[in-house]
Design a protein around this motif. Structure first.
Motif, PDB file in Angstrom:
ATOM      1  N   SER A  51      20.833  -9.149 -15.358  1.00 26.53           N
ATOM      2  CA  SER A  51      21.991  -8.771 -16.166  1.00 26.53           C
ATOM      3  C   SER A  51      22.919  -9.978 -16.195  1.00 26.53           C
ATOM      4  O   SER A  51      23.730 -10.175 -15.291  1.00 26.53           O
ATOM      5  N   PHE A  57      22.025  -1.150 -13.870  1.00 23.01           N
ATOM      6  CA  PHE A  57      21.643  -2.300 -14.681  1.00 23.01           C
ATOM      7  C   PHE A  57      20.651  -1.917 -15.782  1.00 23.01           C
ATOM      8  O   PHE A  57      19.807  -2.718 -16.178  1.00 23.01           O
ATOM      9  N   LYS A  86      21.990  -7.944  -9.651  1.00 22.13           N
ATOM     10  CA  LYS A  86      22.518  -8.233 -10.977  1.00 22.13           C
ATOM     11  C   LYS A  86      21.830  -9.443 -11.608  1.00 22.13           C
ATOM     12  O   LYS A  86      21.325  -9.355 -12.723  1.00 22.13           O
ATOM     13  N   GLU A 108      29.513  -2.656 -14.155  1.00 18.28           N
ATOM     14  CA  GLU A 108      28.346  -2.722 -13.281  1.00 18.28           C
ATOM     15  C   GLU A 108      28.738  -2.634 -11.811  1.00 18.28           C
ATOM     16  O   GLU A 108      28.066  -1.974 -11.022  1.00 18.28           O
TER      17      GLU A 108
END
Length: 133
Positions: free
Chosen positions: A65, A130, A59, A76
């Motif tokens: 992200s 993502f 992530k 997510e």
């Protein structure tokens, strides 16, 4: 995405993936070889540990992200967990196939299965979990 960005992303994914794989193998070895827990249970528990690590590293470091709102985090997280459940099933099924049916040692089988899962994880993380808007 420019070529330099793609190379950077792949390199960071490789480093984070190697760390997750090392964590997975380490937890598996501790549970299966030291604690003598059945190799399938050890596989599942190692998968849980490495999946949690992989979510955070993918992530923030690989796919950058940076949205931290609860809605995005949950979306997510659920998508990542769902995609990694596919990998988890591949992991356990591959271990069973190699160990029980092909009589390969569980340590060697673990490495073989992990190599096969890497590509699956990258594709699902990049294009499903993502994905950039």
């Amino acid at each position: 995405m420019r070529m330099n960005e793609k190379i950077r992303e792949l390199a960071i994914y490789g480093v984070c993936g190697a760390m997750a794989a090392t964590l997975n193998l380490g937890v598996f070895a501790l549970l299966a070889d030291v604690a003598e827990i059945h190799y399938l249970l050890a596989t599942a528990l190692a998968w849980i540990c490495s999946t949690c690590f992989a979510f955070v590293s993918n992530k923030f470091f690989v796919f950058k992200s940076m949205e931290t709102g609860i809605k995005t985090f949950v979306r997510e997280g659920v998508a990542f967990l769902g995609s990694r459940c596919i990998s988890g099933v591949m992991d356990v099924a591959g271990m069973y196939l190699l160990v029980e049916m092909l009589h390969i040692g569980h340590d060697v089988a673990k490495i073989v299965v992990m190599v096969l899962i890497v590509l699956n994880n990258y594709i699902l993380s990049k294009y499903v979990v993502f994905k950039r808007k």
